[in-house]
Enzyme design. Structure first.
Site, PDB file in Angstrom:
ATOM      1  N   GLU A  32       4.811 -14.939 -30.698  1.00 14.17           N
ATOM      2  CA  GLU A  32       3.351 -15.119 -30.778  1.00 14.17           C
ATOM      3  C   GLU A  32       2.596 -13.794 -30.889  1.00 14.17           C
ATOM      4  O   GLU A  32       1.777 -13.627 -31.793  1.00 14.17           O
ATOM      5  CB  GLU A  32       2.820 -15.919 -29.579  1.00 14.17           C
ATOM      6  CG  GLU A  32       1.306 -16.101 -29.692  1.00 14.17           C
ATOM      7  CD  GLU A  32       0.636 -16.765 -28.506  1.00 14.17           C
ATOM      8  OE1 GLU A  32       1.132 -17.796 -28.037  1.00 14.17           O
ATOM      9  OE2 GLU A  32      -0.404 -16.248 -28.068  1.00 14.17           O
ATOM     10  N   SER A  78       2.459 -15.819 -23.263  1.00 13.29           N
ATOM     11  CA  SER A  78       3.522 -16.576 -23.942  1.00 13.29           C
ATOM     12  C   SER A  78       4.048 -15.754 -25.113  1.00 13.29           C
ATOM     13  O   SER A  78       3.278 -15.385 -26.001  1.00 13.29           O
ATOM     14  CB  SER A  78       2.977 -17.898 -24.478  1.00 13.29           C
ATOM     15  OG  SER A  78       2.452 -18.638 -23.412  1.00 13.29           O
ATOM     16  N   ARG A 107      -3.968 -22.034 -32.789  1.00  6.91           N
ATOM     17  CA  ARG A 107      -3.704 -20.592 -32.614  1.00  6.91           C
ATOM     18  C   ARG A 107      -3.731 -19.830 -33.940  1.00  6.91           C
ATOM     19  O   ARG A 107      -2.947 -18.898 -34.151  1.00  6.91           O
ATOM     20  CB  ARG A 107      -2.350 -20.339 -31.931  1.00  6.91           C
ATOM     21  CG  ARG A 107      -2.207 -20.857 -30.553  1.00  6.91           C
ATOM     22  CD  ARG A 107      -3.189 -20.246 -29.554  1.00  6.91           C
ATOM     23  NE  ARG A 107      -3.147 -21.059 -28.371  1.00  6.91           N
ATOM     24  CZ  ARG A 107      -3.857 -22.174 -28.227  1.00  6.91           C
ATOM     25  NH1 ARG A 107      -4.711 -22.546 -29.148  1.00  6.91           N
ATOM     26  NH2 ARG A 107      -3.755 -22.888 -27.147  1.00  6.91           N
TER      27      ARG A 107
HETATM   28  C1  FAD Z   1      -1.049 -13.082 -19.497  1.00  7.00           C
HETATM   29  C2  FAD Z   1      -1.591 -13.522 -20.831  1.00  7.00           C
HETATM   30  C3  FAD Z   1      -2.019 -14.827 -20.992  1.00  7.00           C
HETATM   31  C4  FAD Z   1      -2.531 -15.268 -22.218  1.00  7.00           C
HETATM   32  N1  FAD Z   1      -2.953 -16.558 -22.325  1.00  7.00           N
HETATM   33  C5  FAD Z   1      -3.465 -17.009 -23.493  1.00  7.00           C
HETATM   34  C6  FAD Z   1      -3.926 -18.361 -23.618  1.00  7.00           C
HETATM   35  O1  FAD Z   1      -3.897 -19.135 -22.671  1.00  7.00           O
HETATM   36  N2  FAD Z   1      -4.411 -18.753 -24.821  1.00  7.00           N
HETATM   37  C7  FAD Z   1      -4.488 -17.915 -25.895  1.00  7.00           C
HETATM   38  O2  FAD Z   1      -4.952 -18.343 -26.951  1.00  7.00           O
HETATM   39  N3  FAD Z   1      -4.066 -16.630 -25.802  1.00  7.00           N
HETATM   40  C8  FAD Z   1      -3.555 -16.157 -24.643  1.00  7.00           C
HETATM   41  N4  FAD Z   1      -3.111 -14.863 -24.542  1.00  7.00           N
HETATM   42  C9  FAD Z   1      -3.191 -13.979 -25.721  1.00  7.00           C
HETATM   43  C10 FAD Z   1      -4.441 -13.051 -25.734  1.00  7.00           C
HETATM   44  O3  FAD Z   1      -5.077 -13.072 -24.489  1.00  7.00           O
HETATM   45  C11 FAD Z   1      -5.437 -13.476 -26.811  1.00  7.00           C
HETATM   46  O4  FAD Z   1      -4.829 -13.471 -28.075  1.00  7.00           O
HETATM   47  C12 FAD Z   1      -6.670 -12.557 -26.842  1.00  7.00           C
HETATM   48  O5  FAD Z   1      -7.660 -13.122 -27.666  1.00  7.00           O
HETATM   49  C13 FAD Z   1      -6.343 -11.143 -27.318  1.00  7.00           C
HETATM   50  O6  FAD Z   1      -7.469 -10.324 -27.075  1.00  7.00           O
HETATM   51  P1  FAD Z   1      -7.375  -8.754 -27.206  1.00  7.00           P
HETATM   52  O7  FAD Z   1      -8.758  -8.197 -27.129  1.00  7.00           O
HETATM   53  O8  FAD Z   1      -6.415  -8.211 -26.227  1.00  7.00           O
HETATM   54  O9  FAD Z   1      -6.829  -8.602 -28.696  1.00  7.00           O
HETATM   55  P2  FAD Z   1      -5.744  -7.570 -29.235  1.00  7.00           P
HETATM   56  O10 FAD Z   1      -4.421  -7.879 -28.625  1.00  7.00           O
HETATM   57  O11 FAD Z   1      -6.252  -6.183 -29.096  1.00  7.00           O
HETATM   58  O12 FAD Z   1      -5.709  -7.954 -30.773  1.00  7.00           O
HETATM   59  C14 FAD Z   1      -5.107  -9.160 -31.196  1.00  7.00           C
HETATM   60  C15 FAD Z   1      -5.317  -9.306 -32.710  1.00  7.00           C
HETATM   61  O13 FAD Z   1      -6.700  -9.453 -32.991  1.00  7.00           O
HETATM   62  C16 FAD Z   1      -7.161  -8.407 -33.865  1.00  7.00           C
HETATM   63  N5  FAD Z   1      -8.508  -8.043 -33.395  1.00  7.00           N
HETATM   64  C17 FAD Z   1      -8.872  -7.753 -32.123  1.00  7.00           C
HETATM   65  N6  FAD Z   1     -10.196  -7.533 -32.064  1.00  7.00           N
HETATM   66  C18 FAD Z   1     -10.677  -7.662 -33.329  1.00  7.00           C
HETATM   67  C19 FAD Z   1     -11.977  -7.545 -33.922  1.00  7.00           C
HETATM   68  N7  FAD Z   1     -13.058  -7.240 -33.201  1.00  7.00           N
HETATM   69  N8  FAD Z   1     -12.084  -7.751 -35.252  1.00  7.00           N
HETATM   70  C20 FAD Z   1     -11.004  -8.064 -36.005  1.00  7.00           C
HETATM   71  N9  FAD Z   1      -9.753  -8.188 -35.504  1.00  7.00           N
HETATM   72  C21 FAD Z   1      -9.595  -7.989 -34.182  1.00  7.00           C
HETATM   73  C22 FAD Z   1      -6.153  -7.284 -33.714  1.00  7.00           C
HETATM   74  O14 FAD Z   1      -6.099  -6.473 -34.867  1.00  7.00           O
HETATM   75  C23 FAD Z   1      -4.871  -8.073 -33.517  1.00  7.00           C
HETATM   76  O15 FAD Z   1      -4.421  -8.534 -34.763  1.00  7.00           O
HETATM   77  C24 FAD Z   1      -2.603 -14.379 -23.320  1.00  7.00           C
HETATM   78  C25 FAD Z   1      -2.170 -13.048 -23.159  1.00  7.00           C
HETATM   79  C26 FAD Z   1      -1.676 -12.618 -21.924  1.00  7.00           C
HETATM   80  C27 FAD Z   1      -1.247 -11.185 -21.756  1.00  7.00           C
END
Ligand code: FAD
Length: 342
Positions: A337, A239, A165
Site C-alpha cells: 500500500e 497497513s 483507496r
Molecule cells: C499507523 C498508520 C495508520 C494509517 N491508517 C490509515 C487508514 O486508516 N486509512 C487510510 O486511508 N490511510 C491510512 N494510513 C495511510 C496514511 O495515513 C494516509 O495515506 C495519509 O493520507 C498520508 O498523509 P501524509 O501527509 O503522510 O502523506 P505522504 O505519505 O507524505 O504522501 C503520500 C502520497 O501523497 C502525495 N502527496 C502528499 N501531499 C500532497 C499534496 N499536497 N499534493 C499532492 N500530492 C501529495 C505524496 O507525493 C505521496 O504520493 C495510515 C498510516 C499509518 C502510518
C-alpha cells in the site's frame, strides 16, 4: 524559501528509512509552492510534493530532485447553516487535528476518520478511509497547482475519480497536481447505528448506547490504538498490504482448505481477501526477523515495523519473505500500500 541539499529522507517517512534528497524545501504558501516548482523545472530537476511521509517508503538511492514538503496552513468556515458547514483547509494542516476541531464545532462527517496520520493535502490522493467512511463522501473540491499548465485551479469531487483507496491523483494524473487546499461539506446529523462491525462490538462491550461524535471518535481511537502502532513512537506505514481481490474460483479453492478464511464479496462477482488473515496464516504475525531488523506488529500482521533496519533493502527483503510465503501457500500476490519512491 530555503532549499536544503543532501537531506536525509528517513526523517520524511514514518518508516524512517531511505537515502537522501538532492534538494528539499518547505512550501508555506501557494506562491512558495509555485516558485519551488518553477525552480525545479528551470533546473530540469524532478520534483515531488509530500506531507508527513506516513504513506511513503523512500528507496536507499534517495530522490535525485526536489522534495517539496507541504506546510500550507489555514482553516476557514465558508458557510454554516442548520444542515451543516462548509470548510476550507490548507493542505499542510494535520489531518487528525482538523478532525478534532470539526468535532469541537459539532460538525459531522469526519469522526470515523479520526487518528489517520498525515496531512489534509494527502487525504484525496488515496481517498483516505476507515470504518465505512471515506474522504470522497465529504469532499467538495481539491484546490491544486496543475504543474503541467502551472495554473492554480480546483478539481471538483466528480472529477477526482475516487475509488477504494485511489483517485486520479494516484493514477492517471500521478504527480501532476500539487494540492494546496481542500473544501469539505460537513453535516449536523448525529451519528447513529448501524456502525462498522468492530465499532458495534466496541460499543456493545463497553455498554455504550448514546453516540455523540466525540464518543465515536474515542471509540475509533481506542480500536485503532489496540491494532495499530503510533508512528510517532514505532516506525511503520500502517497497513503495508492492500486486501487482494481474486476470482471466485481461487477464493473457493482457498476456502475449501481454510474454512475460516476472512473475505468479502465484491460488486463485480470477485472476492476480496483479508491480507492480514493471509499473512497471519503464513505465520507472520508478531514476527521479529533478526536478519533484516524488520517485524510484523503484534496487533495486526498487516503492519510492518522497522525495529532496527538500516536500509530500505532490509524492508524489501522482509517484505519478499512475506509475499513469497503467501504466494506459495495461497497463490495470491500481495501488493504494497505505501508508495515506494522514487
Ligand atoms: C499507523 C498508520 C495508520 C494509517 N491508517 C490509515 C487508514 O486508516 N486509512 C487510510 O486511508 N490511510 C491510512 N494510513 C495511510 C496514511 O495515513 C494516509 O495515506 C495519509 O493520507 C498520508 O498523509 P501524509 O501527509 O503522510 O502523506 P505522504 O505519505 O507524505 O504522501 C503520500 C502520497 O501523497 C502525495 N502527496 C502528499 N501531499 C500532497 C499534496 N499536497 N499534493 C499532492 N500530492 C501529495 C505524496 O507525493 C505521496 O504520493 C495510515 C498510516 C499509518 C502510518
Amino acid at each position: 524559501m530555503k532549499i536544503l541539499e543532501n537531506v536525509d529522507l528517513s526523517a520524511y517517512s514514518t518508516m524512517r528509512l531511505g537515502g537522501k534528497a538532492r534538494y528539499l524545501s518547505e512550501a508555506s504558501s501557494d506562491q512558495e509552492l509555485l516558485r519551488l516548482v518553477e525552480w525545479a523545472k528551470s533546473k530540469k530537476q524532478p520534483f515531488i510534493v509530500i506531507g508527513q511521509g506516513s504513506n511513503i517508503v523512500w528507496r536507499d538511492e534517495g530522490f535525485e530532485g526536489l522534495v517539496i514538503v507541504n506546510k500550507i496552513l489555514g482553516r476557514k468556515v465558508l458557510g454554516e447553516d442548520s444542515s451543516g458547514a462548509t470548510i476550507r483547509l490548507g493542505a499542510g494542516e494535520n489531518w487528525d487535528e482538523v478532525v478534532a476541531w470539526t468535532i469541537e464545532h459539532d460538525w459531522g462527517g469526519l469522526e470515523l476518520l479520526s487518528k489517520i496520520p498525515g496531512t489534509v493535502g494527502a487525504a484525496p490522493i488515496q481517498n483516505i478511509g476507515a470504518y465505512g467512511q471515506e474522504l470522497s463522501l465529504v469532499l467538495v473540491e481539491a484546490e491544486a497547482l496543475d504543474t503541467k499548465t502551472m495554473a492554480f485551479g480546483a478539481v471538483v469531487n466528480d472529477a477526482c475519480n475516487f475509488g477504494y483507496r485511489t483517485s486520479r491523483f494516484k493514477t492517471t494524473d500521478k504527480g501532476r497536481y500539487a494540492i494546496t487546499a481542500v473544501t469539505l461539506k460537513l453535516n449536523k446529523d448525529q451519528p447513529k447505528p448501524p456502525f462498522y462491525e468492530s465499532l458495534e462490538e466496541y460499543f456493545k462491550d463497553n455498554g455504550i448506547t448514546s453516540y455523540t461524535r466525540q464518543v465515536v471518535r474515542d471509540a475509533v481511537a481506542a480500536i485503532r490504538s489496540a491494532k495499530l502502532p503510533d508512528p510517532s513512537a514505532v516506525n511503520n506505514n500502517g497497513s503495508f498490504f492492500i486486501n487482494p481481490v481474486v476470482g471466485k474460483e481461487l477464493a473457493d479453492k482457498i476456502a475449501s482448505r481454510y474454512p475460516d478464511i476472512v473475505s468479502w464479496p465484491t460488486d463485480d462477482g470477485q472476492v476480496k481477501l483479508s491480507a492480514g488473515w493471509l499473512i497471519e496464516q503464513a505465520g507472520f504475525k508478531d514476527i521479529h526477523d533478526p536478519a533484516t531488523g524488520m517485524a510484523t506488529w503484534k496487533g495486526s500482521a498487516l503492519v510492518m515495523v522497522n525495529e532496527r533496519a538500516s536500509k530500505t533493502a532490509d524492508l524489501l527483503a522482509f517484505k519478499k519473505k512475506i509475499v513469497d510465503k503467501v504466494n506459495a501457500m495461497f497463490g495470491v500476490n500481495l501488493q504494497q500500500e505505501p508508495e515506494l519512491l522514487p
